[in-house]
Scaffold this motif. Structure first.
Motif, PDB file in Angstrom:
ATOM      1  N   GLU A 190      61.508  44.473  65.966  1.00 15.89           N
ATOM      2  CA  GLU A 190      61.107  46.054  66.364  1.00 15.89           C
ATOM      3  C   GLU A 190      61.768  46.660  67.305  1.00 15.89           C
ATOM      4  O   GLU A 190      61.057  47.246  67.999  1.00 15.89           O
ATOM      5  N   ALA A 191      63.383  46.786  67.290  1.00 17.89           N
ATOM      6  CA  ALA A 191      63.977  47.031  67.477  1.00 17.89           C
ATOM      7  C   ALA A 191      64.057  47.707  68.943  1.00 17.89           C
ATOM      8  O   ALA A 191      64.071  48.954  69.598  1.00 17.89           O
ATOM      9  N   GLN A 192      63.494  46.491  69.489  1.00 16.00           N
ATOM     10  CA  GLN A 192      63.749  46.767  71.192  1.00 16.00           C
ATOM     11  C   GLN A 192      64.553  46.057  71.775  1.00 16.00           C
ATOM     12  O   GLN A 192      64.946  45.262  71.559  1.00 16.00           O
ATOM     13  N   ASP A 193      66.220  47.318  72.261  1.00 14.95           N
ATOM     14  CA  ASP A 193      66.974  46.882  72.997  1.00 14.95           C
ATOM     15  C   ASP A 193      67.505  45.315  72.659  1.00 14.95           C
ATOM     16  O   ASP A 193      68.113  44.509  71.994  1.00 14.95           O
ATOM     17  N   CYS A 222      71.363  46.607  63.893  1.00 12.03           N
ATOM     18  CA  CYS A 222      71.255  46.000  65.269  1.00 12.03           C
ATOM     19  C   CYS A 222      71.394  47.565  65.822  1.00 12.03           C
ATOM     20  O   CYS A 222      70.775  48.279  67.043  1.00 12.03           O
ATOM     21  N   THR A 223      72.282  48.500  65.286  1.00 12.89           N
ATOM     22  CA  THR A 223      72.711  49.570  66.085  1.00 12.89           C
ATOM     23  C   THR A 223      71.790  51.301  65.384  1.00 12.89           C
ATOM     24  O   THR A 223      72.200  51.566  66.588  1.00 12.89           O
ATOM     25  N   LYS A 224      71.074  50.253  64.405  1.00 10.89           N
ATOM     26  CA  LYS A 224      69.618  51.887  64.308  1.00 10.89           C
ATOM     27  C   LYS A 224      68.245  51.619  64.962  1.00 10.89           C
ATOM     28  O   LYS A 224      67.995  50.367  65.134  1.00 10.89           O
ATOM     29  N   PRO A 225      68.583  52.659  64.861  1.00 11.04           N
ATOM     30  CA  PRO A 225      66.992  52.059  65.626  1.00 11.04           C
ATOM     31  C   PRO A 225      65.596  52.290  64.662  1.00 11.04           C
ATOM     32  O   PRO A 225      66.132  52.966  63.852  1.00 11.04           O
ATOM     33  N   ALA A 226      64.259  51.873  64.550  1.00 16.18           N
ATOM     34  CA  ALA A 226      63.658  51.602  63.776  1.00 16.18           C
ATOM     35  C   ALA A 226      63.787  52.975  62.852  1.00 16.18           C
ATOM     36  O   ALA A 226      63.723  52.632  61.172  1.00 16.18           O
ATOM     37  N   SER A 227      63.212  53.983  63.068  1.00 12.45           N
ATOM     38  CA  SER A 227      63.442  55.318  62.316  1.00 12.45           C
ATOM     39  C   SER A 227      64.530  55.549  60.712  1.00 12.45           C
ATOM     40  O   SER A 227      64.218  56.113  59.873  1.00 12.45           O
ATOM     41  N   ASP A 228      65.763  54.931  61.440  1.00 12.78           N
ATOM     42  CA  ASP A 228      66.953  55.262  60.479  1.00 12.78           C
ATOM     43  C   ASP A 228      67.030  54.037  59.798  1.00 12.78           C
ATOM     44  O   ASP A 228      67.897  53.756  58.597  1.00 12.78           O
ATOM     45  N   ARG A 229      66.428  52.273  59.967  1.00 13.18           N
ATOM     46  CA  ARG A 229      66.200  51.366  59.062  1.00 13.18           C
ATOM     47  C   ARG A 229      65.500  51.671  57.795  1.00 13.18           C
ATOM     48  O   ARG A 229      64.737  52.503  57.589  1.00 13.18           O
ATOM     49  N   GLY A 230      66.477  51.339  56.799  1.00  7.63           N
ATOM     50  CA  GLY A 230      65.708  50.668  54.919  1.00  7.63           C
ATOM     51  C   GLY A 230      65.340  49.853  55.159  1.00  7.63           C
ATOM     52  O   GLY A 230      65.525  48.967  55.427  1.00  7.63           O
ATOM     53  N   ALA A 231      65.650  49.818  53.295  1.00 10.49           N
ATOM     54  CA  ALA A 231      64.663  48.784  52.062  1.00 10.49           C
ATOM     55  C   ALA A 231      65.956  48.037  53.226  1.00 10.49           C
ATOM     56  O   ALA A 231      65.707  46.573  53.003  1.00 10.49           O
ATOM     57  N   PHE A 232      67.020  47.899  53.023  1.00 10.25           N
ATOM     58  CA  PHE A 232      68.331  47.523  53.047  1.00 10.25           C
ATOM     59  C   PHE A 232      68.347  46.235  54.558  1.00 10.25           C
ATOM     60  O   PHE A 232      68.143  45.144  54.787  1.00 10.25           O
TER      61      PHE A 232
END
Length: 360
Positions: A190-193, A222-232
């Protein structure tokens, strides 16, 4: 002095030759001895006034010194009176003997009671000693059984600990991993902390020996915010989630497969514990029985000692009573043999027997 008088008052045979006179004097010795026996009996008639006893003593030679077939009425009356007095003394002696015998009878009865009590105490002591020995043996057996049961319980506990070690470890690992999934992995998804939860989840992941590339990719996710995450990134998280699920299932399978053996070990521990409880209860019961038996044995010993002490304390009184009886009996027997015998000898002699035996 009395018997000097008796000798002077004894009937004389008349003038004889000198040799016959000397023989007659010698023959009177036995008669004098008999007079002494009768006189001694009269002296014992203490219930008679002194003057009466002196009168009887003074008349002995005239009465008993005369053969029975030569006595006149007054002499016969005097002999009868002396006989009554002597027999009265004998009756008093017999009463004394009977009195002492009655006392001895009482002491005999008391002594017999003490002896019976001591004999019973001895029997009770033997029984109580036997009981104490038996209960002590039972207690020793119960103690040995309790010790064995305790040792067996320890062995069962150790076998349970060793047998359940893998299952317990798997259960703990499963619970820890499930907590990591629901708390830390979910927060990462969930990209929380992410960084904080990644650090918390990392020790669990290292224990699972995951693929290094997956671990490295997770660090990048874990270093990326949820908006920057991709398919990989989504694939990495999905793959990690499946891997964690598989690990949870493996732990659950280990726990499930070990459950029957664990239950068997638990049942064996329960049985061993029940045996220990039963053995301990028997040991406690045996200890109580042993203590009771030992107390009874000690009480029996005290009773025996009391009986011994009672007999020892009574012995002087018992011995004194028998001695007094024996003394009275001996005195009565002596009186019968000597004093009564002397009376009968003098009372019943005749002129013929006097001439034959050489009496007065």
């Amino acid at each position: 002095q009395t018997f000097n008088l008796a000798k002077q008052m004894a009937p004389q045979k008349g003038t004889k030759r000198q040799a016959e006179a000397a023989a007659a004097v010698a023959k009177k010795t036995m008669a004098v001895s008999s007079f002494e026996g009768v006189a001694e009996a009269i002296e014992q008639a203490v219930d008679l006034p002194h003057v009466v006893r002196n009168m009887l003593l003074a008349c002995l030679p005239c009465g008993l010194g005369t053969p029975s077939d030569e006595r006149h009425e007054l002499q016969a009356s005097m002999v009868s009176m002396v006989g009554d007095v002597v027999l009265g003394v004998q009756a008093k002696l017999r009463e004394a003997v009977d009195s002492e015998a009655t006392k001895v009878g009482g002491t005999d009865s008391h002594n017999a009671d003490l002896q019976a009590m001591l004999a019973k105490a001895d029997r009770d002591l033997a029984e109580s000693a036997q009981d104490a020995h038996a209960t002590t043996a039972t207690y020793s057996e119960a103690t040995a059984a309790a010790n064995l049961a305790s040792k067996q319980l320890e062995e069962r506990h150790e076998a349970q600990r060793v047998g359940d070690a893998a299952m317990v470890q798997a259960q703990q690992s499963k619970e820890t991993l499930e907590k990591g999934i629901h708390v830390h992995f979910r927060a990462i998804v969930e990209a929380q902390d992410c960084e904080q939860h990644h650090q918390a989840l990392l020790p669990l992941l290292k224990e699972l020996t995951l693929d290094k590339s997956l671990m490295s990719a997770l660090r990048g996710v874990c270093t990326k915010p949820a908006s920057d995450r991709g398919a990989f990134d989504a694939m990495v998280l999905e793959q990690l989630g499946k891997t964690l699920g598989v690990k949870v299932a493996e732990f659950a399978r280990v726990v499930e497969e070990a459950a029957p053996a664990s239950q068997q070990q638990a049942d064996m521990v329960a049985e061993a514990m029940a045996r220990l409880e039963a053995s301990t209860a028997l040991q406690s019961s045996a200890a109580a029985a042993r203590d009771t038996a030992k107390a009874a044995e000690q009480a029996a010993k005290d009773t025996v000692q009391s009986g011994i002490d009672a007999l020892a304390a009574f012995e002087p009184e018992y011995a004194a009573a028998k001695e007094a009886r024996d003394e009275k009996s001996a005195a009565e027997e002596h009186f019968e043999a000597y004093n009564i015998g002397s009376l009968e000898l003098l009372r019943d002699k005749t002129a013929q027997t006097t001439a034959t035996t050489g009496g007065a």
